[in-house]
Design a protein around this motif. Structure first.
Motif, PDB file in Angstrom:
ATOM      1  N   MET A   1      48.517  41.755  48.898  1.00  0.00           N
ATOM      2  CA  MET A   1      48.454  42.012  47.463  1.00  0.00           C
ATOM      3  C   MET A   1      49.027  40.859  46.647  1.00  0.00           C
ATOM      4  O   MET A   1      49.228  40.982  45.442  1.00  0.00           O
TER       5      MET A   1
ATOM      6  N   ARG B   1      42.108  44.994  41.728  1.00  0.00           N
ATOM      7  CA  ARG B   1      42.430  45.708  40.489  1.00  0.00           C
ATOM      8  C   ARG B   1      43.844  45.380  40.006  1.00  0.00           C
ATOM      9  O   ARG B   1      44.108  45.305  38.806  1.00  0.00           O
TER      10      ARG B   1
ATOM     11  N   ASP C   1      43.804  50.521  32.964  1.00  0.00           N
ATOM     12  CA  ASP C   1      45.109  50.568  33.625  1.00  0.00           C
ATOM     13  C   ASP C   1      46.201  50.006  32.728  1.00  0.00           C
ATOM     14  O   ASP C   1      47.336  50.504  32.709  1.00  0.00           O
TER      15      ASP C   1
ATOM     16  N   ASP D   1      54.072  54.316  42.687  1.00  0.00           N
ATOM     17  CA  ASP D   1      52.858  53.764  43.286  1.00  0.00           C
ATOM     18  C   ASP D   1      51.764  53.829  42.231  1.00  0.00           C
ATOM     19  O   ASP D   1      51.404  54.917  41.762  1.00  0.00           O
TER      20      ASP D   1
ATOM     21  N   GLU E   1      47.990  52.775  41.422  1.00  0.00           N
ATOM     22  CA  GLU E   1      46.704  52.310  41.932  1.00  0.00           C
ATOM     23  C   GLU E   1      46.864  51.518  43.234  1.00  0.00           C
ATOM     24  O   GLU E   1      46.265  50.467  43.417  1.00  0.00           O
ATOM     25  N   GLY E   2      47.689  52.060  44.116  1.00  0.00           N
ATOM     26  CA  GLY E   2      47.879  51.431  45.416  1.00  0.00           C
ATOM     27  C   GLY E   2      48.936  50.350  45.463  1.00  0.00           C
ATOM     28  O   GLY E   2      49.242  49.824  46.540  1.00  0.00           O
ATOM     29  N   ALA E   3      49.526  50.015  44.321  1.00  0.00           N
ATOM     30  CA  ALA E   3      50.561  48.972  44.276  1.00  0.00           C
ATOM     31  C   ALA E   3      51.937  49.616  44.351  1.00  0.00           C
ATOM     32  O   ALA E   3      52.256  50.481  43.528  1.00  0.00           O
ATOM     33  N   PRO E   4      52.781  49.193  45.271  1.00  0.00           N
ATOM     34  CA  PRO E   4      54.128  49.770  45.391  1.00  0.00           C
ATOM     35  C   PRO E   4      55.099  49.122  44.398  1.00  0.00           C
ATOM     36  O   PRO E   4      55.930  48.289  44.762  1.00  0.00           O
TER      37      PRO E   4
END
Length: 413
Positions: A17, A49, A71, A307, A309-312
């Motif tokens: 990422m 994204r 977003d 979290d 959209e999949g980002a920690p």
């Protein structure tokens, strides 16, 4: 406009990422002759994204980069999770007080926003329009009388935009060049110039507020020192934080927007003529130019682990919502790279979004529209002067300089 070396990437960021992108120094975003930094920033839409950039702030701290407009709106509408309190100005001094109301979160933000909103309301802006138009016409008539070319940033965009804001603050423009110099050092200077400019601006605001306490007049600073929040006077630090924000906000952004707009029209003669044929089109065209050439990014700080959209995203992480990225989102705008001056339903975010939407947006819009109207009314068909090249750059505030416009017959030949 330099960027320091990136800090170590946090352990919670997945390697897949990480993206090597910077609004300061990626290709097309560093100082570039004949550049288009807004278009250069749109390259991120070819990727994920959301990603983590280790180099996307001036101080080398990484940010999560939000690429989709929808977003960004979610982030900007959620101050509980994504705080505005960064002390971006005060940090240059090694301090941590907020610019107000930009760096306040609800509920304190709402109190100051309610206090300040009437000062920059559509009704108040309408009352200022005569002065705005008069200032534009005086400057442009002076340019037209002096020849057939000019450096439009130094001769028109900065003197016009900054004069209007100084008038709003109750200041004369006899120190205009000095004030613009402070802003340039603060926003685009190196690690020596930035803190020096910050100290100078703080000292100026503190001195001005002290003067207005002793002898109030009909101006913004007098309004601040006489105002009350929660049935108490504003503290010295609150007055400083508000004064610094409005002082800085008026020194760079509108001038840069006008510069990018005139740069576009100088290169697109058909669009320039289209506006000349019917000046009523300028209001709609200005919205498209705001979409295509915004100048600011918003950065938020995560207040908790989330979290997204999949980002920690973890507490303390920076999250970048760049207007120039959102405004080129292909999921939001049909053919976003194309500048369509007749575009309808233009949901751009040039003035940000959510509770921190730009307080001065009504005034900025009128300045841009009036500036374009008076320029096209008074200056014949213009182009970039042969042998010159405007220099564009990214950063906290995107900008353009050395924009030499020419309307001579010889240059047209």
């Amino acid at each position: 406009m330099e960027t320091m070396a990136a800090r170590p990437i946090p352990a919670h960021v997945p390697p897949d990422m990480i993206g090597n992108f910077s609004l300061f120094s990626s290709p097309g975003l560093e100082p570039t002759p004949n550049g288009d930094p807004q278009a250069a920033s749109a390259v991120v839409h070819d990727g994920p994204r959301i990603f983590y950039s280790p180099v996307n702030t001036r101080d080398g701290k990484g940010t999560w980069v939000i690429t989709r407009a929808q977003d960004q709106r979610r982030v900007l509408q959620d101050p509980e999770t994504f705080s505005s309190h960064r002390s971006i100005f005060a940090s240059a001094l090694g301090e941590s007080w907020p610019m107000i109301p930009l760096e306040l979160d609800p509920p304190e933000h709402g109190k100051f926003r309610s206090l300040l909103n009437p000062l920059l309301s559509p009704k108040r802006v309408m009352a200022l329009e005569t002065a705005v138009r008069e200032r534009a016409s005086v400057l442009i008539d002076r340019i037209a009388a002096s020849g057939t070319s000019c450096d439009v940033m130094t001769d028109f965009a900065f003197p016009f935009a900054v004069n209007i804001f100084l008038r709003f603050l109750g200041l004369s423009d006899d120190r205009l060049d000095e004030f613009v110099g402070w802003a340039n050092d603060l926003l685009h200077g190196d690690n020596v110039k930035r803190p020096a400019a910050a100290r100078t601006i703080v000292a100026f605001i503190d001195e001005l507020s002290a003067d207005r306490r002793r002898q109030p007049v009909d101006d913004f600073m007098s309004f601040l020192v006489q105002s009350r929040i929660d049935d108490r006077p504003l503290t010295d630090m609150e007055i400083r934080g508000t004064g610094v924000l409005l002082f800085i906000a008026g020194l760079d952004t509108v001038a840069a927007a006008i510069g990018f707009d005139l740069n576009y029209l100088a290169r697109h003669q058909a669009d320039q003529q289209w506006l000349r044929d019917d000046p009523k089109r300028i209001v709609l065209a200005a919205e498209e130019l705001l979409r295509a050439y915004p100048t600011v990014q918003m950065i938020r700080v995560a207040t908790r682990d989330v979290d997204f959209e999949g980002a920690p995203i973890r507490k303390g992480d920076y999250v970048s919502c760049a207007t120039m990225i959102a405004n080129r989102d292909p999921l939001e705008f049909a053919d976003p790279a194309r500048i369509d001056l007749a575009r309808e339903d233009n949901r751009h975010t040039a003035f940000a979004y959510g509770p921190h939407r730009c307080l001065g947006s009504h005034l900025a819009r009128r300045e841009i529209v009036v500036g374009l109207e008076e320029w096209l009314k008074r200056i014949p068909t213009f182009r970039i002067k042969s042998g010159t090249a405007p220099v564009t750059y990214g950063g906290h505030v995107f900008g353009i300089e050395n924009l030499i416009l020419d309307w001579s017959q010889e240059d047209a030949a």
